[in-house]
Design a protein around this motif. Structure first.
Motif, PDB file in Angstrom:
ATOM      1  N   SER A 485     -17.410   4.750  21.619  1.00 56.03           N
ATOM      2  CA  SER A 485     -17.287   3.353  21.096  1.00 56.03           C
ATOM      3  C   SER A 485     -17.114   2.523  22.424  1.00 56.03           C
ATOM      4  O   SER A 485     -17.770   1.297  22.401  1.00 56.03           O
ATOM      5  N   SER A 488     -20.478   1.557  23.691  1.00 56.72           N
ATOM      6  CA  SER A 488     -21.015   0.715  23.214  1.00 56.72           C
ATOM      7  C   SER A 488     -20.726  -0.740  22.918  1.00 56.72           C
ATOM      8  O   SER A 488     -21.501  -1.510  22.974  1.00 56.72           O
ATOM      9  N   ASP A 552     -24.783  12.120  17.480  1.00 55.81           N
ATOM     10  CA  ASP A 552     -25.177  10.873  18.366  1.00 55.81           C
ATOM     11  C   ASP A 552     -25.027  11.047  19.486  1.00 55.81           C
ATOM     12  O   ASP A 552     -26.146  10.631  20.506  1.00 55.81           O
ATOM     13  N   LEU A 556     -28.434  10.508  22.018  1.00 53.85           N
ATOM     14  CA  LEU A 556     -28.305   9.832  23.371  1.00 53.85           C
ATOM     15  C   LEU A 556     -28.701  10.390  24.654  1.00 53.85           C
ATOM     16  O   LEU A 556     -29.488   9.861  25.638  1.00 53.85           O
ATOM     17  N   GLN A 600     -32.672   3.694  17.883  1.00 51.01           N
ATOM     18  CA  GLN A 600     -31.845   3.467  19.114  1.00 51.01           C
ATOM     19  C   GLN A 600     -32.397   2.516  19.636  1.00 51.01           C
ATOM     20  O   GLN A 600     -33.562   2.129  19.899  1.00 51.01           O
ATOM     21  N   GLN A 624     -27.852   3.325  17.293  1.00 53.05           N
ATOM     22  CA  GLN A 624     -26.978   3.239  18.492  1.00 53.05           C
ATOM     23  C   GLN A 624     -27.737   2.439  19.514  1.00 53.05           C
ATOM     24  O   GLN A 624     -29.070   2.084  19.522  1.00 53.05           O
TER      25      GLN A 624
END
Length: 677
Positions: A485, A488, A552, A556, A600, A624
């Motif tokens: 988080s 992000s 996730d 990524l 993404q 994401q």
């Protein structure tokens, strides 16, 4: 005569210290207590609760503070007190035992065991006379029918061991959207169409359920489900379960109307609800949701923030010996604070039959009318109303500040702090309020400095005396999620590196090579069983959080082993998910990632972070974001050339970049196949 303290006086948990002057000879959880039970051949009472628990206080007052009751307990039993929030591993074992015995659970949790820890009898709250009967009956049975006691304990022990174990599912299982549709169809039959939430009391907020249903409605363009989510969020924010003056939600409502709360306020609820209401604001743009977020963050800072940046665990339900007294008002008290020109505030906060709390002859401040409708009725403009309301809230908050406050549970728990970080990051995304990000930074920094070692071992807590409680699976996975988080909103790749290290350590310590799931505790925990936390509840299950984090992170950073393990974990849970949607909501969020396009969004160039800011304020589930800044993150490291380029990757396959933000938005909407404006 002044009472002498028992062994709990050496503890730092507020819950244990509450019992330190009981005449019961309480011992803290540990091998020493069981050694004493074996040497004296006594049954053990494991009594579990938490500092903000109202009925824990009631049972303490009725039984544990009574000399006659304590004398019987001390003579025949070794008595252990456990703070369930410090030791959720112990609570899991004995909660499972009590649920197997009684089909019910709750706190206080009182479980009697053999000297080796295997349970033989248990329940929750017992009134004084019933408690005395239980004590005498158990002692008699243990002395006079030992073989039957041992036989029952062994059968119950096997039930505990088997209760959460899961078999590895076939690896080639095919995931389908139909599973999600069936899950929501069955679940929706128990929706309360008038007040939101479910059709049972008590009503818990269950933020992960709302997160799932919101994403489901958005991805499927299901207006009925979206309406239910909005109704639930509205009713919770307007109800007595929400502190209309100070911000923050109570743990649950005892009724169907979200009216009368169980007044304790827990960090884990509010951290999650920050995330939920921030996401809901992105989708619905309701000012009431904005107010919930801003007020709740202010409450965190005002009531729970420690000097070193950690967030304390909870506020008690009681003050001055009464539940809810701090939060409720008589009409006389309100009239003393409010001027005649402020009389509208009593109408706004339902100081009438709707807000009246019969048990105390006072009023729980709540709202029955949405703000826009109230403004029309009272003849206020929305801007004028916001200014008036802000002034009234501050008046009442100042006046309430003179009251005796509910006691504070000043434990700082890693997983709960991590959930708050996630909520604060979502709030910063939605509103761009720098203070939200700064509070998230403080909190994650405190976790890193106090609770993560150089080897990425995570501690659940480090108390004021420097004593450590080792982390459980939930502490690792929520911390990893909090790191993601933070990435992000900052796009600092170091957070991704740390998340991976924490996940790898969790898999090493808790992983089950057979099922590919994880146990809640390490191998040598000293407990009678190793449990797996599988079903989502007031907090999502540790395994479902881990499975989402693995997916996730894998997407990524191109780690296929993470993705494969996440897929296997979901496959293990897949059959039967549709039977009980509320218990599989976070698994359902993972199922979105396998059955809907997983987006993404990557931006490169000097102004990349600002370019993404507009997209972060939009509701984007199943997605994401990343910034191409030359870091080693697999998704971005080949996308650093050029300025102001937007890349959209779907299920790991990236399109050619576009340089126009409007064109990028069109690509996203096309992949979503959305008609929402």
């Amino acid at each position: 005569m002044e009472r002498q303290p028992n062994a709990l006086i050496e503890e730092t948990s507020p819950y244990l210290l509450q019992h330190a002057y009981n005449p019961v000879k309480w011992l803290p959880w540990g091998e020493k207590a069981f050694e004493q039970a074996r040497s004296e051949d006594k049954l053990v009472l494991v009594s579990i609760g938490y500092a903000a628990c109202h009925w824990c206080h009631v049972m303490e007052h009725e039984s544990f503070e009574e000399e006659a009751v304590a004398e019987l307990m001390n003579r025949h039993f070794i008595c252990i007190k456990v703070d369930r929030e410090e030791r959720p591993d112990v609570d899991q074992i004995y909660m499972t035992a009590v649920q197997l015995m009684t089909q019910r659970g709750g706190w206080p949790l009182n479980c009697f065991t053999l000297p080796d820890g295997r349970p033989v009898f248990g329940g929750t709250y017992f009134p004084r006379e019933q408690w005395l009967h239980v004590l005498r009956s158990l002692e008699h049975t243990y002395r006079n029918d030992r073989s039957r006691t041992l036989e029952y304990a062994e059968a119950l022990h096997q039930g505990i061991i088997q209760s959460d174990l899961i078999q590895k599912s076939a690896e080639n299982i095919s995931f389908s959207r139909e599973k999600l549709h069936e899950m929501v169809l069955r679940w929706s039959r128990s929706f309360d169409r008038m007040e939101g939430g479910g059709t049972r009391a008590p009503k818990f907020p269950l933020p992960n359920n709302l997160d799932f249903l919101m994403a489901y409605a958005y991805l499927n363009q299901d207006q009925k489900i979206l309406n239910h989510v909005e109704l639930t969020l509205d009713k919770m924010a307007m109800g007595g379960i929400y502190d209309q003056i100070g911000g923050g939600f109570a743990r649950y409502s005892v009724d169907m109307l979200w009216k009368v709360p169980h007044f304790e306020k827990m960090l884990y609820d509010n951290g999650q609800l920050l995330f939920t209401y921030a996401q809901a604001y992105k989708l619905f743009s309701k000012n009431e949701y904005r107010r919930v977020v801003y007020q709740t963050v202010s409450w965190l800072e005002r009531e729970l923030l420690s000097q070193d940046g950690g967030l304390y665990a909870a506020l008690d339900a009681d003050s001055e010996g009464e539940e809810g007294k701090f939060y409720c008002w008589t009409e006389v008290e309100l009239d003393q604070v409010l001027s005649k020109e402020d009389a509208w505030a009593k109408r706004y906060f339902s100081v009438d039959q709707h807000g009246h709390w019969e048990e105390t002859d006072s009023y729980i401040l709540l709202r029955r009318t949405p703000d826009k409708e109230f403004c029309r009725r009272e003849g206020f403009t929305e801007q004028e109303f916001e200014e008036k309301l802000s002034r009234i809230i501050q008046k009442l908050l100042d006046e309430r500040g003179h009251r005796e406050r509910p006691s504070l549970d000043n434990k700082i728990l890693t997983s709960w702090n991590a959930m708050a970080v996630k909520g604060l990051c979502a709030s910063f995304e939605a509103f761009g309020e720098e203070n939200f990000l700064q509070l998230a930074r403080k909190t994650i920094r405190r976790i890193e400095q106090e609770c993560i070692t150089k080897e990425y071992t995570v501690y659940r807590s480090v108390d004021q005396k420097g004593r450590i409680i080792k982390g459980f699976l939930e502490d690792y996975v929520h911390t990893a999620e909090a790191m993601m988080s933070m990435y992000s909103v900052t796009f600092d790749a170091d957070y991704i590196f740390k998340a991976e290290k924490i996940v790898d350590r969790a898999l090493e310590l808790f992983g089950d090579p057979e099922s590919q799931m994880c146990f809640y505790t390490e191998q040598n925990s000293g407990l009678i069983a190793r449990k797996m936390e599988l079903n989502d509840n007031v907090m999502p299950a540790a395994n479902s959080v881990l499975a989402n984090v693995l997916f996730d992170l894998g997407m990524l950073n191109g780690n296929t082993s993470y993705i494969e393990r996440s897929r296997q974990m979901l496959a293990n849970m897949y059959e039967g998910m549709e039977q009980y949607g509320s218990g599989y909501s976070n698994w359902g969020i993972l199922l979105f990632k396998h059955t809907f396009p997983y987006l993404q969004m990557v931006v490169s160039g000097k102004d990349a972070k600002n370019s993404l800011a507009n997209h972060l304020t939009q509701y984007q589930p199943n997605a994401q974001f990343a910034v191409a800044d030359g870091s080693d993150i697999a998704l971005v490291k080949d996308k650093t050339e050029g300025s102001g380029r937007f890349y959209l990757c779907v299920d790991g396959v990236c399109s050619l970049p576009v340089s126009d933000a409007v064109e990028f938005e069109k690509l996203i909407r096309k992949e979503r196949n959305l008609s929402y404006s």
